[in-house]
Scaffold this motif. Sequence first.
Motif, short mmCIF file in Angstrom:
data_model
loop_
_atom_site.label_atom_id
_atom_site.label_comp_id
_atom_site.label_asym_id
_atom_site.label_seq_id
_atom_site.Cartn_x
_atom_site.Cartn_y
_atom_site.Cartn_z
N GLY A 22 0.81 -1.21 0.00
CA GLY A 22 0.00 0.00 0.00
C GLY A 22 0.84 1.26 0.00
N LYS A 23 2.14 1.11 0.20
CA LYS A 23 3.06 2.25 0.14
C LYS A 23 4.24 1.90 -0.76
CE LYS A 23 6.16 5.05 2.95
NZ LYS A 23 6.87 5.08 4.23
N LYS A 69 2.83 -2.80 -4.37
CA LYS A 69 1.45 -2.91 -4.85
C LYS A 69 0.86 -4.22 -4.35
CE LYS A 69 2.42 -0.21 -8.94
NZ LYS A 69 2.65 -0.19 -10.36
N VAL A 70 -0.44 -4.35 -4.45
CA VAL A 70 -1.12 -5.58 -4.02
C VAL A 70 -0.51 -6.80 -4.69
CG1 VAL A 70 -3.31 -6.85 -4.02
CG2 VAL A 70 -3.29 -4.42 -3.48
N CYS A 100 1.63 -3.37 6.24
CA CYS A 100 0.87 -2.49 5.36
C CYS A 100 0.58 -1.15 6.02
CB CYS A 100 -0.43 -3.17 4.93
SG CYS A 100 -1.52 -3.61 6.30
N THR A 101 0.07 -0.25 5.21
CA THR A 101 -0.32 1.07 5.70
C THR A 101 -1.61 0.95 6.52
OG1 THR A 101 -1.66 1.55 3.75
CG2 THR A 101 0.68 2.18 3.66
N PHE A 124 -4.71 0.34 4.31
CA PHE A 124 -4.76 -0.82 3.42
C PHE A 124 -5.81 -1.81 3.93
CE2 PHE A 124 -3.28 -4.96 1.83
CZ PHE A 124 -3.19 -4.67 0.48
N ASP A 132 -6.77 -4.85 1.88
CA ASP A 132 -6.80 -6.06 1.06
C ASP A 132 -5.90 -7.18 1.59
OD1 ASP A 132 -8.71 -5.53 -0.85
OD2 ASP A 132 -7.31 -4.53 -2.21
#
Length: 172
Positions: A73-74, A77-78, A119-120, A123, A125
């Motif tokens: 998320g930073k 990518k997913v 993650c952020t 986020f 997902d």
Amino acid sequence: MRHFTIILLITCSSGVYAQKSADEKLKELGIELIVPTKPVANYAKAVRTGNLVYLSGHGPTKADGTDITGKVGKDLKVEQGVEAAKRTAISLISTLKMELGGDLSRVKRIVKVNGWVNCTDTFRDQPRVMNGCSDLLVAVFGEKGKHARTSLGTNSLPSNIAIEIEMIVEVD
């Protein structure tokens, strides 16, 4: 009105449908297991009690021994997070194979998988990222690879790894 049930039997020359082994599936998928890394502190990578093997948290170790790092998320990518989860599953299978003396056919069931995604705060997902691990386990072990799962987000992981996953496996 009559109802009929049709039963389809699949046989091969030996009379039994042969299912591919985990090693055959890994080869078919083009996946090479890695040499399991050593614990970074005072713990075991795997502990067996009875017919269960508990695998400590593993990270996304690549074939060259480096890890996938960063926050999803930073920095990532997913899709990169999904790849990190897949790499972590490869690391887990590698340790499991070593613990079982090289014999993955002893796996009866992947019971539980717990994953933490670096993650952020915004986020959302984490389950999608964890599918990288779950999908690979099912691809390798078939129905025996379907498992209970937890997917959590966290603001930090050791050495800034992108994901950490632990696993419980039932074995013969």
